[in-house]
Design an enzyme around this catalytic site. Structure first.
Site, PDB file in Angstrom:
ATOM      1  N   GLU A 105      34.628  58.351  38.265  1.00 34.06           N
ATOM      2  CA  GLU A 105      35.046  59.392  39.162  1.00 34.06           C
ATOM      3  C   GLU A 105      35.942  60.254  38.472  1.00 34.06           C
ATOM      4  O   GLU A 105      35.924  61.483  38.688  1.00 34.06           O
ATOM      5  CB  GLU A 105      35.776  58.738  40.318  1.00 34.06           C
ATOM      6  N   GLU A 125      31.167  49.746  42.836  1.00 36.80           N
ATOM      7  CA  GLU A 125      32.187  49.163  44.049  1.00 36.80           C
ATOM      8  C   GLU A 125      31.455  48.466  44.931  1.00 36.80           C
ATOM      9  O   GLU A 125      32.137  47.423  45.778  1.00 36.80           O
ATOM     10  CB  GLU A 125      32.730  50.626  44.698  1.00 36.80           C
TER      11      GLU A 125
HETATM   12  N1  T1G Z   1      40.690  46.081  36.791  1.00 43.18           N
HETATM   13  C1  T1G Z   1      41.494  45.098  36.543  1.00 43.18           C
HETATM   14  N2  T1G Z   1      41.205  44.234  35.539  1.00 43.18           N
HETATM   15  C2  T1G Z   1      39.756  44.485  35.294  1.00 43.18           C
HETATM   16  C3  T1G Z   1      38.976  45.501  35.562  1.00 43.18           C
HETATM   17  C4  T1G Z   1      39.470  46.311  36.514  1.00 43.18           C
HETATM   18  N3  T1G Z   1      38.697  47.241  37.139  1.00 43.18           N
HETATM   19  N4  T1G Z   1      37.963  45.304  35.067  1.00 43.18           N
HETATM   20  C5  T1G Z   1      37.952  44.417  33.763  1.00 43.18           C
HETATM   21  N5  T1G Z   1      39.192  43.773  33.967  1.00 43.18           N
HETATM   22  C6  T1G Z   1      39.975  42.538  33.466  1.00 43.18           C
HETATM   23  C7  T1G Z   1      39.053  41.440  33.685  1.00 43.18           C
HETATM   24  O1  T1G Z   1      39.830  40.794  34.808  1.00 43.18           O
HETATM   25  C8  T1G Z   1      39.419  40.615  32.468  1.00 43.18           C
HETATM   26  O2  T1G Z   1      40.893  40.154  32.697  1.00 43.18           O
HETATM   27  C9  T1G Z   1      39.574  41.652  31.310  1.00 43.18           C
HETATM   28  O3  T1G Z   1      39.613  42.949  32.059  1.00 43.18           O
HETATM   29  C10 T1G Z   1      38.127  41.784  30.617  1.00 43.18           C
HETATM   30  O4  T1G Z   1      37.091  41.853  31.653  1.00 43.18           O
HETATM   31  C11 T1G Z   1      38.563  54.046  43.482  1.00 43.18           C
HETATM   32  C12 T1G Z   1      37.803  51.427  44.024  1.00 43.18           C
HETATM   33  C13 T1G Z   1      34.752  46.253  32.538  1.00 43.18           C
HETATM   34  C14 T1G Z   1      32.255  45.532  32.269  1.00 43.18           C
HETATM   35  O5  T1G Z   1      34.145  46.920  39.180  1.00 43.18           O
HETATM   36  O6  T1G Z   1      32.510  44.833  35.354  1.00 43.18           O
HETATM   37  O7  T1G Z   1      37.115  51.922  40.631  1.00 43.18           O
HETATM   38  O8  T1G Z   1      40.371  37.789  32.356  1.00 43.18           O
HETATM   39  O9  T1G Z   1      36.274  39.539  31.240  1.00 43.18           O
HETATM   40  O10 T1G Z   1      32.624  40.905  30.195  1.00 43.18           O
HETATM   41  O11 T1G Z   1      36.138  54.135  43.357  1.00 43.18           O
HETATM   42  O12 T1G Z   1      35.191  43.682  33.451  1.00 43.18           O
HETATM   43  O13 T1G Z   1      40.985  39.203  30.279  1.00 43.18           O
HETATM   44  O14 T1G Z   1      42.612  38.741  32.332  1.00 43.18           O
HETATM   45  O15 T1G Z   1      34.840  41.124  32.435  1.00 43.18           O
HETATM   46  O16 T1G Z   1      33.445  42.791  28.627  1.00 43.18           O
HETATM   47  C15 T1G Z   1      35.123  49.408  39.743  1.00 43.18           C
HETATM   48  C16 T1G Z   1      34.813  45.627  36.766  1.00 43.18           C
HETATM   49  C17 T1G Z   1      36.529  49.265  40.321  1.00 43.18           C
HETATM   50  C18 T1G Z   1      34.459  47.045  36.753  1.00 43.18           C
HETATM   51  C19 T1G Z   1      33.979  44.450  30.920  1.00 43.18           C
HETATM   52  N6  T1G Z   1      34.937  48.959  38.331  1.00 43.18           N
HETATM   53  N7  T1G Z   1      34.928  45.118  35.559  1.00 43.18           N
HETATM   54  O17 T1G Z   1      33.337  43.226  31.159  1.00 43.18           O
HETATM   55  O18 T1G Z   1      35.083  41.651  29.985  1.00 43.18           O
HETATM   56  S1  T1G Z   1      36.821  49.765  41.804  1.00 43.18           S
HETATM   57  C20 T1G Z   1      34.454  47.592  38.329  1.00 43.18           C
HETATM   58  C21 T1G Z   1      33.799  44.840  34.894  1.00 43.18           C
HETATM   59  C22 T1G Z   1      36.958  51.314  41.658  1.00 43.18           C
HETATM   60  C23 T1G Z   1      37.216  53.482  42.670  1.00 43.18           C
HETATM   61  C24 T1G Z   1      37.044  52.039  43.001  1.00 43.18           C
HETATM   62  C25 T1G Z   1      33.735  44.217  33.567  1.00 43.18           C
HETATM   63  C26 T1G Z   1      33.651  45.122  32.389  1.00 43.18           C
HETATM   64  P1  T1G Z   1      41.120  38.898  31.645  1.00 43.18           P
HETATM   65  P2  T1G Z   1      35.802  40.897  31.487  1.00 43.18           P
HETATM   66  P3  T1G Z   1      33.546  41.895  30.074  1.00 43.18           P
END
Ligand code: T1G
Length: 696
Positions: A105, A125
């Site tokens: 976004e 999301e």
């Molecule tokens: N927020 C906070 N922490 C996050 C995070 C996030 N979005 N994504 C990953 N982490 C942390 C995760 O908990 C872990 O922490 C570390 O990063 C490594 O992640 C307004 C509302 C990015 C593909 O849904 O899909 O935006 O355990 O172990 O396998 O419209 O993480 O090390 O403490 O998974 O390489 C939308 C979610 C949010 C992406 C990386 N975004 N993340 O995968 O490593 S909602 C998502 C993932 C949003 C807006 C809306 C994956 C990754 P720790 P990991 P990975």
């Protein structure tokens, strides 16, 4: 500015570099830094363009999920996106790694987008029970059209850069340092006098049949609401002016933020990552893992061997003779062909796995160098013990000896060797190269580094590994047996298998328990009932109607009839008309007058039985934490992800309400419905299962 956004200037281009490891999540500080960075760039005389780029391995992974559920703090992400887009400067985003959710976004609020060839974009999301909440449902349709936007947003799938280029989501692909190529692109645009290109000013996309789309997505979601809501948000991008569409999106987003489904799915997101970080294993190094041995090349053994080959491990598979070994090679080859067809591997990789990485042998001596050996032979204790005696003789010191048993006592198996500390259970789920769940079954003697090795293997194979203690059925099958019994009791008392299946499909299960039994094979549960019969408590209620079906040779899909009948090659059956007469005869023989059940009562009883047994499993230490049970049910038993798992569901229901259900049902059958001590304890202390998860 703050330490989350580094400001630099290269000639007439200002660079805002996000520095919020590990994945540049858009935390409150990052959002504030971006606003301040835009202000600074616009006040910086001579600056004509701004480049947005992420430090580390990602552009931006999205909003900071850790902030969900807390009071949202300004600046809100939609305002940051609008601020970027409205800038009089030319704004360029240079994307690498992942650009997900709010990350995409932010990129869509820039005027131009360049990406690395291996960059991944998406609006996932819906996997968190939400919809994009910072303009994604309004801007993506404008650049990519409604069809592509609906596909990406309702599925949450990641799109690779080439596809994103073809969709019009990005403008260029170039390999190199993201900041360097972003800078060059920005300067080229300035040189060409390229105009600012706010996506919000692009024409609204063409409409589709919104109600039909909404109904189709709702059906596919099997009870999950956010994907269908996303259709309505995209509809707003077509039917409303941009600002009104943004407001409509934000209202739907905030509504979904308050739902149980958002809580359940965020729980699942973090639990999936926490489950393999086992408390007490910190700093324990796993043993080496380069070559594994597999004993037995049947469905399970071949699946395990396939999973190991796909993860780059060498495999030595032992079978009793050459012909059977070749049959195992055939199964593995078919599994790999499936992976090839799904684009998971190339033809060259498949050939290398079959011709070099896989070795077939009939002599255990071939295992002398294996780091870890997994047996997947017949589920019979004497057979397992014979295998382990041979492994004990031939395997090198330090080799890990694992059993794939699904219920036999791993302590007893370990006791039959001279190296009990090296023995562990690795319970795969069929098909072993596809199912993500792996129960790492730890005996009283298993050493911590062997446990760590089990988890290291799970990670290497791309599994969700969960530690389980030793009991009949470990975590998953033990709980399955209980909630299947609850369904069995309801059939005896008046519900039909078909009503139960339909009620649980409405709850969100892909399949109800009876359709699932047909799929797995009724003979498997039949064998388990026969095995348990001699040890069965006389107070236990066990229906006989399923035995009658098996005695007639009806094992479910594999024989074309079970609870359902299946046309040739069909996987969805129709209710078997013979089943109800078997059930009615049994009720009569038991003197039961059948009563009606509502779907709500069916679901409440089924879930109460599941959660009560899960509480026992945690209370006895068979599962280390409640989230461990949740992950077993999610990844091994088709539990609906939007509930987060049975114990997250219990927290959302409220443990006092759950305990009240269990106590009420116990008035009919105190043996089956005895409340779990842990459940009683948590209710008395005013705590819930998430409190235990936080305690670790
Ligand atoms: N927020 C906070 N922490 C996050 C995070 C996030 N979005 N994504 C990953 N982490 C942390 C995760 O908990 C872990 O922490 C570390 O990063 C490594 O992640 C307004 C509302 C990015 C593909 O849904 O899909 O935006 O355990 O172990 O396998 O419209 O993480 O090390 O403490 O998974 O390489 C939308 C979610 C949010 C992406 C990386 N975004 N993340 O995968 O490593 S909602 C998502 C993932 C949003 C807006 C809306 C994956 C990754 P720790 P990991 P990975």
């Amino acid at each position: 500015m703050n330490d989350k956004i580094a400001y630099a200037r290269h000639g007439n281009v200002a660079v805002l570099r996000l520095e919020n490891p590990p994945v540049n999540a858009l935390s409150h500080a990052v959002r504030g830094g971006l606003m301040a960075g835009m202000d600074r760039a616009e006040a910086d005389t001579g600056v004509r363009a701004v480049l947005l780029v992420g430090a580390g391995r990602a552009f931006i992974a999205g909003a900071d999920i850790k902030e969900f559920g807390k009071t949202p703090l300004e600046p809100h992400l939609p305002d940051v996106c609008n601020r970027i887009e409205a800038s009089p400067l030319l704004v360029v985003a240079s994307m690498h790694g992942v650009s997900l959710g709010g990350g995409l976004e932010v990129a869509l609020s820039a005027h131009y987008r360049i990406a690395q060839p291996d960059a991944r974009l998406g609006l996932p999301e819906v996997h968190l029970g939400l919809i994009p909440g910072a303009g994604g449902t309004q801007r993506l349709p404008r650049v990519a059209g409604v069809e592509a936007a609906l596909d990406m947003i309702t599925t949450g799938r990641h799109v690779m850069a080439p596809e994103a280029l073809a969709m019009g989501v990005i403008d260029q692909i170039e390999a190199g340092d993201p900041e360097a190529i972003g800078l060059a692109y920005a300067k080229a645009l300035l040189y060409e006098e390229a105009a600012r290109r706010p996506v919000s000013e692009m024409p609204a996309p063409a409409p589709v049949d919104w109600d039909a789309r909404y109904a189709a997505v709702l059906r596919k979601g099997r009870g999950q609401i956010s994907p269908a809501q996303a259709v309505r948000a995209v509809q707003a991008s077509v039917e409303m002016p941009f600002d009104a569409g943004l407001k409509a999106e934000r209202a739907m987003f905030r509504e979904l933020m308050e739902t149980d489904q958002r809580q359940g799915m965020i729980h699942a997101f973090f639990a999936e990552r926490a489950v393999s970080n086992l408390p007490g294993l910190e700093g324990i190094a796993p043993r080496a893992l380069t070559g594994v041995g597999v004993i037995g090349g049947g469905t399970m053994g071949a699946g395990i061997a396939t999973a190991a080959l796909l993860s780059g491990l060498r495999v030595c598979l032992i079978e009793r003779d050459t012909a059977v070994a070749e049959a195992a090679r055939g199964r593995i080859s078919a599994n790999l062909a499936g992976a090839l067809k799904r684009g998971k591997i190339s033809q060259e990789q498949q050939d290398a796995m079959l011709d070099h990485a896989l070795v077939l042998a009939t002599d255990y001596a071939a295992l002398k160098d294996a780091d870890l050996v997994i047996e997947a032979v017949f589920e019979e204790m004497a057979t397992k013990k014979t295998v382990f005696k041979q492994l004990d003789k031939v395997c090198k010191p330090g080799a890990v000896l694992a059993t794939n048993t699904s219920y036999l006592d791993v302590n007893e198996i370990a006791a039959g060797t001279s190296r009990a500390g090296d023995v562990i259970g690795l319970h795969f789920f069929s098909p072993a190269h596809v199912m993500k769940l792996l129960e790492v079954v730890v005996t009283d003697q298993t050493t911590p580094d062997v446990v760590a090795t089990g988890f290291a293997l799970g990670k290497r194979l791309g599994k969700v590994a969960v530690r389980a203690g030793v009991c009949d059925g470990f975590i998953g099958n033990r709980i399955l047996n209980t909630y299947r019994s609850a369904a069995d009791h309801m059939v005896l008392d008046g519900a039909s298998p078909f009503q139960i299946d339909a009620a649980l499909a409405d709850f969100g299960f892909a399949m109800g328990p009876f359709a699932m039994a047909d799929l797995a094979g009724l003979d498997i549960a039949w064998a388990m009932r026969k095995r348990r019969a001699p040890h069965l408590d006389s107070r236990a209620r066990v229906g006989k109607y399923a035995d009658r079906l098996c005695e007639a040779g009806h094992f479910g899909q594999k024989t074309g009839a079970g609870f359902y009948t299946y046309e040739q090659g069909q996987r969805v059956g129709t209710p078997n008309p013979d089943v109800m007469s078997l059930i009615e005869a049994e009720r009569a023989a038991r003197g039961i007058t059948p009563r009606d059940f509502t779907d709500a009562e069916i679901t409440r009883r089924y879930m109460a039985a599941m959660a009560n047994e899960a509480a026992r499993v945690v209370g006895e230490g068979i599962a280390r934490r409640p989230l461990d049970v949740d992950m077993v049910l999610l990844f091994g038993y088709g539990f609906p992800r939007f509930w987060g798992g049975p114990l997250k569901w219990a927290d959302l229901l409220g443990l006092p309400a759950l305990l009240a259900d269990v106590e009420r049902f116990a008035q009919e059958d105190v043996f089956f419905w005895e409340p779990a001590p842990l459940l009683q304890q948590l209710v008395s202390e005013g705590r819930n299962f998430d409190d235990l998860n936080k305690a670790g």
